[in-house]
Design an enzyme around this catalytic site. Structure first.
Site, PDB file in Angstrom:
ATOM      1  N   GLU A 141      24.403  65.500  62.880  1.00 17.57           N
ATOM      2  CA  GLU A 141      25.792  65.600  62.435  1.00 17.57           C
ATOM      3  C   GLU A 141      26.039  64.830  61.135  1.00 17.57           C
ATOM      4  O   GLU A 141      27.176  64.481  60.820  1.00 17.57           O
ATOM      5  CB  GLU A 141      26.730  65.099  63.532  1.00 17.57           C
ATOM      6  CG  GLU A 141      26.672  65.922  64.808  1.00 17.57           C
ATOM      7  CD  GLU A 141      27.596  65.382  65.880  1.00 17.57           C
ATOM      8  OE1 GLU A 141      28.810  65.616  65.778  1.00 17.57           O
ATOM      9  OE2 GLU A 141      27.107  64.723  66.817  1.00 17.57           O
ATOM     10  N   SER A 176      29.381  68.225  68.153  1.00 16.71           N
ATOM     11  CA  SER A 176      29.740  69.308  67.223  1.00 16.71           C
ATOM     12  C   SER A 176      29.226  70.668  67.673  1.00 16.71           C
ATOM     13  O   SER A 176      29.027  71.568  66.860  1.00 16.71           O
ATOM     14  CB  SER A 176      29.233  68.999  65.801  1.00 16.71           C
ATOM     15  OG  SER A 176      29.897  67.879  65.280  1.00 16.71           O
ATOM     16  N   TYR A 188      34.390  73.604  61.952  1.00 15.83           N
ATOM     17  CA  TYR A 188      34.324  73.042  60.609  1.00 15.83           C
ATOM     18  C   TYR A 188      34.452  74.045  59.466  1.00 15.83           C
ATOM     19  O   TYR A 188      34.721  73.649  58.344  1.00 15.83           O
ATOM     20  CB  TYR A 188      33.006  72.274  60.445  1.00 15.83           C
ATOM     21  CG  TYR A 188      32.851  71.164  61.450  1.00 15.83           C
ATOM     22  CD1 TYR A 188      33.700  70.057  61.439  1.00 15.83           C
ATOM     23  CD2 TYR A 188      31.863  71.220  62.425  1.00 15.83           C
ATOM     24  CE1 TYR A 188      33.564  69.040  62.368  1.00 15.83           C
ATOM     25  CE2 TYR A 188      31.711  70.195  63.357  1.00 15.83           C
ATOM     26  CZ  TYR A 188      32.571  69.118  63.324  1.00 15.83           C
ATOM     27  OH  TYR A 188      32.435  68.108  64.241  1.00 15.83           O
ATOM     28  N   ARG A 223      38.307  60.964  71.858  1.00 13.85           N
ATOM     29  CA  ARG A 223      38.862  62.289  72.131  1.00 13.85           C
ATOM     30  C   ARG A 223      38.240  62.830  73.403  1.00 13.85           C
ATOM     31  O   ARG A 223      37.018  62.752  73.584  1.00 13.85           O
ATOM     32  CB  ARG A 223      38.570  63.235  70.964  1.00 13.85           C
ATOM     33  CG  ARG A 223      39.464  64.464  70.938  1.00 13.85           C
ATOM     34  CD  ARG A 223      39.013  65.478  69.905  1.00 13.85           C
ATOM     35  NE  ARG A 223      37.838  66.214  70.367  1.00 13.85           N
ATOM     36  CZ  ARG A 223      36.711  66.308  69.679  1.00 13.85           C
ATOM     37  NH1 ARG A 223      36.564  65.718  68.515  1.00 13.85           N
ATOM     38  NH2 ARG A 223      35.702  67.012  70.174  1.00 13.85           N
ATOM     39  N   ASP A 252      37.774  66.226  75.799  1.00 15.88           N
ATOM     40  CA  ASP A 252      37.844  67.686  75.797  1.00 15.88           C
ATOM     41  C   ASP A 252      37.878  68.198  77.224  1.00 15.88           C
ATOM     42  O   ASP A 252      37.134  67.713  78.091  1.00 15.88           O
ATOM     43  CB  ASP A 252      36.631  68.270  75.064  1.00 15.88           C
ATOM     44  CG  ASP A 252      36.595  67.869  73.596  1.00 15.88           C
ATOM     45  OD1 ASP A 252      37.657  67.528  73.042  1.00 15.88           O
ATOM     46  OD2 ASP A 252      35.503  67.893  73.000  1.00 15.88           O
ATOM     47  N   GLU A 277      33.853  66.559  78.207  1.00 17.04           N
ATOM     48  CA  GLU A 277      33.158  65.454  77.549  1.00 17.04           C
ATOM     49  C   GLU A 277      34.153  64.530  76.868  1.00 17.04           C
ATOM     50  O   GLU A 277      35.333  64.866  76.693  1.00 17.04           O
ATOM     51  CB  GLU A 277      32.152  65.972  76.521  1.00 17.04           C
ATOM     52  CG  GLU A 277      32.764  66.721  75.354  1.00 17.04           C
ATOM     53  CD  GLU A 277      31.708  67.150  74.338  1.00 17.04           C
ATOM     54  OE1 GLU A 277      31.104  66.259  73.711  1.00 17.04           O
ATOM     55  OE2 GLU A 277      31.495  68.368  74.194  1.00 17.04           O
ATOM     56  N   ASN A 298      34.379  62.118  73.276  1.00 18.17           N
ATOM     57  CA  ASN A 298      33.818  61.749  71.975  1.00 18.17           C
ATOM     58  C   ASN A 298      34.349  60.367  71.607  1.00 18.17           C
ATOM     59  O   ASN A 298      35.566  60.180  71.491  1.00 18.17           O
ATOM     60  CB  ASN A 298      34.229  62.759  70.907  1.00 18.17           C
ATOM     61  CG  ASN A 298      33.613  64.123  71.148  1.00 18.17           C
ATOM     62  OD1 ASN A 298      32.522  64.395  70.695  1.00 18.17           O
ATOM     63  ND2 ASN A 298      34.317  64.976  71.879  1.00 18.17           N
ATOM     64  N   GLY A 336      35.528  63.324  64.873  1.00 25.74           N
ATOM     65  CA  GLY A 336      35.620  63.680  63.466  1.00 25.74           C
ATOM     66  C   GLY A 336      36.913  63.186  62.824  1.00 25.74           C
ATOM     67  O   GLY A 336      37.962  63.118  63.467  1.00 25.74           O
TER      68      GLY A 336
END
Length: 303
Positions: A17, A145, A211, A250, A252, A265, A267, A271
């Site tokens: 990443e 990602s 992205y 974050r 999800d 998951e 994070n 990002g």
């Protein structure tokens, strides 16, 4: 802003990443400098950690993603150096980066997460498909990602999806696909920010949708009634806290047809690009990108 001293923005690194991290780091660097903070870029692919001490950095903003930046590795090094850093600590970072062990903790804590199996070269792929059900997601356990991830709709495609994921990690998960609403929840300083609903015409919210694509839709407010959103936010914090996460991150998740959340998951270093979700949620809550970056820095972890 002088209270922060000299700040290193860790960016780039050597994970898969790297390119996303360079973008995140550049935006964070600009935001901190715009607020008058003495911030400097620090690419671990090009510089040795000893420079953090030699150049007398007082605090670190981790804008690294993936291995070596989000998995507890850099967090442990910074604790040994005695430098405060943003995001979760060593254990929480390592757990959250590992989707398999995240599930083990969540199952023990009663956090709903889709059923799954670990895959190996000798797996009976047809039998796995029968047990998990189709479609399913196949993913490396410790990548972000959506790198190496596939949605599998036929048992015949499972072996190929495994081979792709295995290029990135020796631990590969086959996971039940939850058909429903895809949501993401930013967590900042112990609070869950407004939920964002993700919509993409692709099979799933993959790297390109995250992205590059212009047809991904980010819906905020997410469309849930206020009491329903609040209930999901409480569960988000439970999932986040079960892993020992802190600072910011974050979560999800998916909502199935009955409105039940299924957690996918966490994070711990999300990002921070112009496509990123945490800045989007913060902006909806009245927090600019610059103020968000400062708030994250304020929440720096001290080992």
């Amino acid at each position: 802003m002088s209270k922060f001293g000299k700040v290193a923005v860790l960016l780039g690194g050597r994970s898969a990443e790297r390119e996303v991290s360079l973008k995140s780091g550049a935006m964070v660097l600009g935001a901190l400098r715009a607020k008058g903070i003495d911030a400097h870029p620090f690419d671990l692919l090009q510089r040795d950690l000893a420079a953090l001490i030699a150049e007398k950095f007082d605090r670190v903003f981790i804008a690294l993603h993936g291995r070596y930046g989000e998995d507890g590795t850099i967090q442990g090094a910074l604790e040994l150096l005695g430098i405060p850093y943003t995001g979760a600590g060593v254990l929480a970072s390592a757990l959250a980066m590992d989707k398999w062990r995240t599930k083990l903790v969540w199952q023990a804590a009663g956090i709903p997460t889709p059923r799954y199996e670990l895959l190996a070269p000798a797996s009976d792929f047809k039998a796995v498909a029968a047990r998990i059900g189709l479609p399913m997601m196949v993913k490396p356990a410790s990548e972000g990602s959506s790198i190496g991830m596939s949605k599998v709709s036929a048992a015949s495609g499972l072996e190929e999806a495994y081979a792709l994921a295995a290029n990135y990690d020796r631990v590969v998960i086959a996971e039940q696909f939850i058909d429903g609403i895809e949501l993401t929840a930013a967590v900042l300083g112990g609070d869950a920010l407004p939920l964002i609903r993700l919509e993409t015409p692709r099979d799933f919210y993959d790297y390109e949708a995250k992205y590059l694509a212009s047809d991904t839709r980010y819906v905020i407010p997410c469309g849930l009634a206020a009491n329903e959103e609040a209930a999901v936010q409480r569960q988000v914090l439970s999932a986040f806290n079960a892993l020992g996460c802190s600072g910011w991150g974050r979560v999800d998740l998916m909502l199935d047809a009955a409105g039940r959340p299924w957690f996918i998951e966490v994070n711990t270093s999300p990002g921070m690009t112009d496509h990123s979700l945490v800045p989007m949620a913060a902006r909806h809550a009245g927090l600019s990108f610059e103020d968000l970056a400062v708030r994250i820095l304020e929440l720096a972890h001290v080992g």
